[in-house]
Design a protein around this motif. Structure first.
Motif, PDB file in Angstrom:
ATOM      1  N   ALA A  66       0.704  -0.963   0.288  1.00  0.00           N
ATOM      2  CA  ALA A  66       0.218   0.131  -0.007  1.00  0.00           C
ATOM      3  C   ALA A  66       1.068   1.378   0.004  1.00  0.00           C
ATOM      4  O   ALA A  66       1.743   1.855   0.983  1.00  0.00           O
ATOM      5  N   LEU A  67       1.556   1.967  -1.042  1.00  0.00           N
ATOM      6  CA  LEU A  67       1.949   2.876  -1.520  1.00  0.00           C
ATOM      7  C   LEU A  67       0.990   4.102  -1.275  1.00  0.00           C
ATOM      8  O   LEU A  67       0.741   5.328  -1.995  1.00  0.00           O
ATOM      9  N   THR A  81      -1.378   7.287   7.821  1.00  0.00           N
ATOM     10  CA  THR A  81       0.476   8.049   7.683  1.00  0.00           C
ATOM     11  C   THR A  81       0.999   7.243   6.478  1.00  0.00           C
ATOM     12  O   THR A  81       0.546   6.546   5.759  1.00  0.00           O
ATOM     13  N   GLY A  82       2.091   8.021   6.011  1.00  0.00           N
ATOM     14  CA  GLY A  82       2.460   6.758   4.876  1.00  0.00           C
ATOM     15  C   GLY A  82       2.816   5.569   5.060  1.00  0.00           C
ATOM     16  O   GLY A  82       3.392   4.895   6.444  1.00  0.00           O
ATOM     17  N   HIS A  86       4.682   3.141   8.785  1.00  0.00           N
ATOM     18  CA  HIS A  86       3.590   2.103   9.552  1.00  0.00           C
ATOM     19  C   HIS A  86       4.446   0.436   9.511  1.00  0.00           C
ATOM     20  O   HIS A  86       5.956   0.646   8.586  1.00  0.00           O
ATOM     21  N   ARG A  87       4.683  -0.124  10.434  1.00  0.00           N
ATOM     22  CA  ARG A  87       5.486  -1.212  10.572  1.00  0.00           C
ATOM     23  C   ARG A  87       5.165  -3.155   9.999  1.00  0.00           C
ATOM     24  O   ARG A  87       5.443  -4.034  10.770  1.00  0.00           O
ATOM     25  N   ASN A  88       4.380  -2.767   9.058  1.00  0.00           N
ATOM     26  CA  ASN A  88       3.609  -4.341   8.474  1.00  0.00           C
ATOM     27  C   ASN A  88       3.740  -4.642   7.152  1.00  0.00           C
ATOM     28  O   ASN A  88       5.185  -4.468   6.870  1.00  0.00           O
ATOM     29  N   HIS A  89       3.183  -5.782   6.575  1.00  0.00           N
ATOM     30  CA  HIS A  89       3.724  -6.283   5.074  1.00  0.00           C
ATOM     31  C   HIS A  89       3.399  -5.697   4.340  1.00  0.00           C
ATOM     32  O   HIS A  89       3.611  -6.372   3.346  1.00  0.00           O
ATOM     33  N   ARG A  90       2.170  -4.483   4.904  1.00  0.00           N
ATOM     34  CA  ARG A  90       2.291  -3.370   3.112  1.00  0.00           C
ATOM     35  C   ARG A  90       3.569  -2.448   2.326  1.00  0.00           C
ATOM     36  O   ARG A  90       3.256  -1.820   1.793  1.00  0.00           O
ATOM     37  N   ARG A  91       4.667  -2.970   3.226  1.00  0.00           N
ATOM     38  CA  ARG A  91       5.500  -2.215   2.561  1.00  0.00           C
ATOM     39  C   ARG A  91       5.848  -2.667   0.932  1.00  0.00           C
ATOM     40  O   ARG A  91       6.201  -4.159   1.400  1.00  0.00           O
TER      41      ARG A  91
END
Length: 158
Positions: A66-67, A81-82, A86-91
């Protein structure tokens, strides 16, 4: 733009949680290193209390990335927030880092607790945590991470 880098896992998470969930982490698990490595790769590791572990969200899909700005856990009570907040799998690379407590070293099996990766997660790197290489100066953050993560380690050993 920098060129891409192909990296291979150095090991895999064995045991612990089998399904990714948001909170109540704290199970014990094993980081099982590549059996082709000589056992000397972990010599001296048992003298440390914590590790830094880089692992992959292997059950996530590239379609999960998710960008854009969004509320953490899709909860509107927290600010949008961008992606890199986040610190999850959507990076983009779906990589994570954790700081588990080292319980013992048994050959190429590294026994840990407080690793928030699941069974089968590929591990790409690990190192002992050196407090001298931790953050310098005052550490601060907005209030929402503390609110969101208040139960994150509820399953943890004390």
């Amino acid at each position: 733009m920098a060129q891409s880098l192909e990296i291979k896992p150095i090991g895999i998470v064995v045991g612990g949680r089998t399904e990714p969930t948001d909170d109540r982490w704290g199970e014990t698990a094993i980081i099982r290193l590549n059996p082709d490595f000589p056992v000397e790769v972990v010599q001296g590791l048992e003298e440390f209390s914590h590790l830094l572990v880089v692992w992959h969200f292997h059950q996530a899909s590239p379609d999960d990335v998710a960008l854009h700005a969004r509320s953490p856990r899709n909860d509107p009570k927290w600010p949008a927030t961008g992606t890199f907040v986040h610190r999850n799998h959507r990076r983009p690379n779906q990589l994570a880092q954790s700081f588990p407590r080292l319980l013992k070293v048994d050959g190429l099996d590294i026994h840990v607790t407080d690793l928030d990766a699941i069974d089968g997660s590929p591990v790409f790197d690990l190192a002992p945590y050196f407090k001298e290489m931790g953050p310098r100066g005052e550490v601060y953050e907005p209030s929402w991470p503390g609110e969101m993560l208040k139960d994150y380690w509820d399953g943890a050993l004390s």
